[in-house]
Design a protein around this motif. Structure first.
Motif, PDB file in Angstrom:
ATOM      1  N   THR A 389      54.730  68.825  50.244  1.00  0.00           N
ATOM      2  CA  THR A 389      55.484  69.649  51.186  1.00  0.00           C
ATOM      3  C   THR A 389      55.518  69.048  52.591  1.00  0.00           C
ATOM      4  O   THR A 389      56.273  69.512  53.438  1.00  0.00           O
ATOM      5  N   GLN A 395      59.464  65.238  47.739  1.00  0.00           N
ATOM      6  CA  GLN A 395      59.686  66.515  47.064  1.00  0.00           C
ATOM      7  C   GLN A 395      60.642  66.446  45.877  1.00  0.00           C
ATOM      8  O   GLN A 395      61.038  67.481  45.344  1.00  0.00           O
ATOM      9  N   TYR A 398      57.957  66.923  42.316  1.00  0.00           N
ATOM     10  CA  TYR A 398      56.757  67.748  42.138  1.00  0.00           C
ATOM     11  C   TYR A 398      57.047  69.150  41.604  1.00  0.00           C
ATOM     12  O   TYR A 398      56.185  69.768  40.969  1.00  0.00           O
ATOM     13  N   GLU A 399      58.255  69.661  41.832  1.00  0.00           N
ATOM     14  CA  GLU A 399      58.574  71.005  41.340  1.00  0.00           C
ATOM     15  C   GLU A 399      58.738  71.045  39.822  1.00  0.00           C
ATOM     16  O   GLU A 399      58.837  72.123  39.241  1.00  0.00           O
ATOM     17  N   SER A 400      58.767  69.881  39.185  1.00  0.00           N
ATOM     18  CA  SER A 400      58.834  69.835  37.722  1.00  0.00           C
ATOM     19  C   SER A 400      57.450  69.985  37.087  1.00  0.00           C
ATOM     20  O   SER A 400      57.324  69.932  35.860  1.00  0.00           O
TER      21      SER A 400
END
Length: 441
Positions: A389, A395, A398-400
């Motif tokens: 973040t 970014q 990482y949301e996976s």
């Protein structure tokens, strides 16, 4: 064993030579690239710095015992061991031969070709075409030499390989597209072998070979040129404003002369290339200093036994206040098909996170088989929050993943660190057979 500090700016390929040599020899090397330890363009112009390094150039090395060295080849030689320098007089002479070859045959044409593509130098068609021909010549020499050899000198990596690889780094990253390098397969095989050695990767990260030859960008070049001051309306006046204008012009000329640095403080072309890149704010600048030295742990991990040396060193020096440990698991295992594609997924993430490697370490593993696999890993970040973040550049991937912060004092954390760092164990939380893993350093 040598111990000291290397002063440089970030991503300086000349400094990479010394850093890689230290990885092999075990020399204790601290690298100062940012404030307050070192600020390029400021620290290297101070009287104290110039007293030790009269040219004001980097990389510059100062030993803990006060011993000082400038010139990247000399620093790399000093930080090497006997194997890197050449174990016999003949081998030592051959190493010196290739170090000189890099300076005289590789760097001049490589600079003439690559610099314009980086927006640092004006494009000159004749000079670029000549540089391409000169690059072909030295590639042919290397290709012939490597036809029956794995490395340039002997059967192991030496300072010859380290120096030549670093000198060719920007060529492979910017302009040596597949069709251009196709006639020189031995060189590319050797280059890829070297940059994938743990000691190289600890410094360079993942090196992605050029897919399409970079071209001169006139707009980028224009943007990187110093902006000229716009004359004021009074200066544009007619004869009546003539005399005041002359005085102002003289004052401006005097100021310019005052600001111009002494010749010994000016950067050479190679320094200018990387130092001219815009300097992003350090995402970790708001965090207090930590006693845990990530590079020291990585050196142990790369060069010594994981279970008996690296992991004990990790727990002995780990800073629970300054760093945190996280478990990650890929959210969409049903989308994982062929194992090699899943490995590429991991590798691609690490490549995009390359600038995070100074403040993070991870061991990520692919478990299972084709069409029945999962990806999970252990990550160590500076700070107590997910580092992704802190920068938009980090970014993408990482949301996976699902992320869970671990308690460093728990048995669960210690077991998972041991298993993921060593790539062996029961991995009871996974439930699939171990397949393949990737290490982010």
């Amino acid at each position: 064993m040598a111990a000291g500090t290397l002063y440089t700016y970030p991503e300086n390929w000349r400094a990479f030579k010394a850093q890689i040599a230290a990885q092999y020899s075990g020399a204790r090397l601290k690298v100062a690239t940012s404030a307050p330890a070192f600020t390029f363009g400021q620290t290297n112009r101070t009287p104290a710095f110039l007293n030790n390094f009269p040219l004001g150039k980097v990389p510059a090395y100062q030993g803990d015992d006060g011993f000082c060295l400038f010139e990247s080849n000399a620093i790399a030689h000093y930080l090497s061991n006997d194997t890197l320098r050449g174990a016999t007089p003949q081998a030592a002479a051959q190493v010196l031969q290739w170090v000189s070859f890099a300076d005289s045959e590789i760097i001049p044409p490589a600079s003439a070709w690559v610099f314009p593509t980086l927006g640092i130098m004006q494009f000159n068609k004749q000079a670029t075409e000549q540089a391409k021909e000169d690059v072909k010549k030295f590639l042919a020499v290397l290709n012939q030499h490597l036809n029956t050899r794995t490395f340039l000198v002997g059967e192991r990596v030496t300072l010859a390989d380290i120096t030549v690889v670093c000198s060719m780094l920007w060529l492979y990253k910017q302009v040596l597209e597949p069709s251009f390098r196709q006639p020189y397969p031995n060189v590319t095989r050797w280059f890829v072998t070297c940059v994938n050695q743990p000691q190289f990767k600890a410094v360079l990260g993942e090196v992605k070979l050029c897919e399409k030859m970079a071209q001169f960008d006139a707009k980028k070049f224009a943007e990187m040129q110093p902006k000229k001051e716009t004359p004021s309306k009074k200066e544009k006046g007619g004869k009546e404003a003539g005399k005041p204008q002359e005085k102002k012009e003289k004052k401006k000329e005097e100021k310019k002369e005052e600001k111009k640095p002494d010749p010994e403080e000016e950067m050479d072309d190679c320094d200018a290339v990387l130092a001219a890149e815009p300097k992003a704010k350090d995402p970790f600048a708001h965090l207090p200093k930590s006693a845990f030295v990530m590079d020291e742990f990585k050196r142990k991990y790369s060069n010594e036994d994981t279970l008996t040396v690296a992991i004990p060193h990790f727990w002995e020096h780990f800073d629970r206040e300054g760093y945190s440990i996280w478990y990650s698991q890929y959210k969409y295992p049903e989308e994982l098909t062929l194992a090699f594609k899943s490995c590429n997924l991991i590798t691609g993430m690490f490549q995009r996170l390359d600038k995070l490697r100074k403040n993070a370490f991870a061991s990520v593993i692919l478990f299972g088989t084709n069409n029945d696999s999962s990806i999970s890993g252990i990550w160590v970040f500076r700070g107590q929050e997910l580092a992704f973040t802190l920068s938009e550049d980090w970014q993408i991937d990482y949301e996976s993943y699902d992320w869970r912060k671990l308690d460093p004092d728990s048995e669960e954390c210690k077991t998972m660190v041991k298993e993921y760092f060593a790539w062996e164990g029961d991995f009871k939380h996974v439930g699939k057979a171990f397949n393949q893993g990737k290490i982010f350093k």
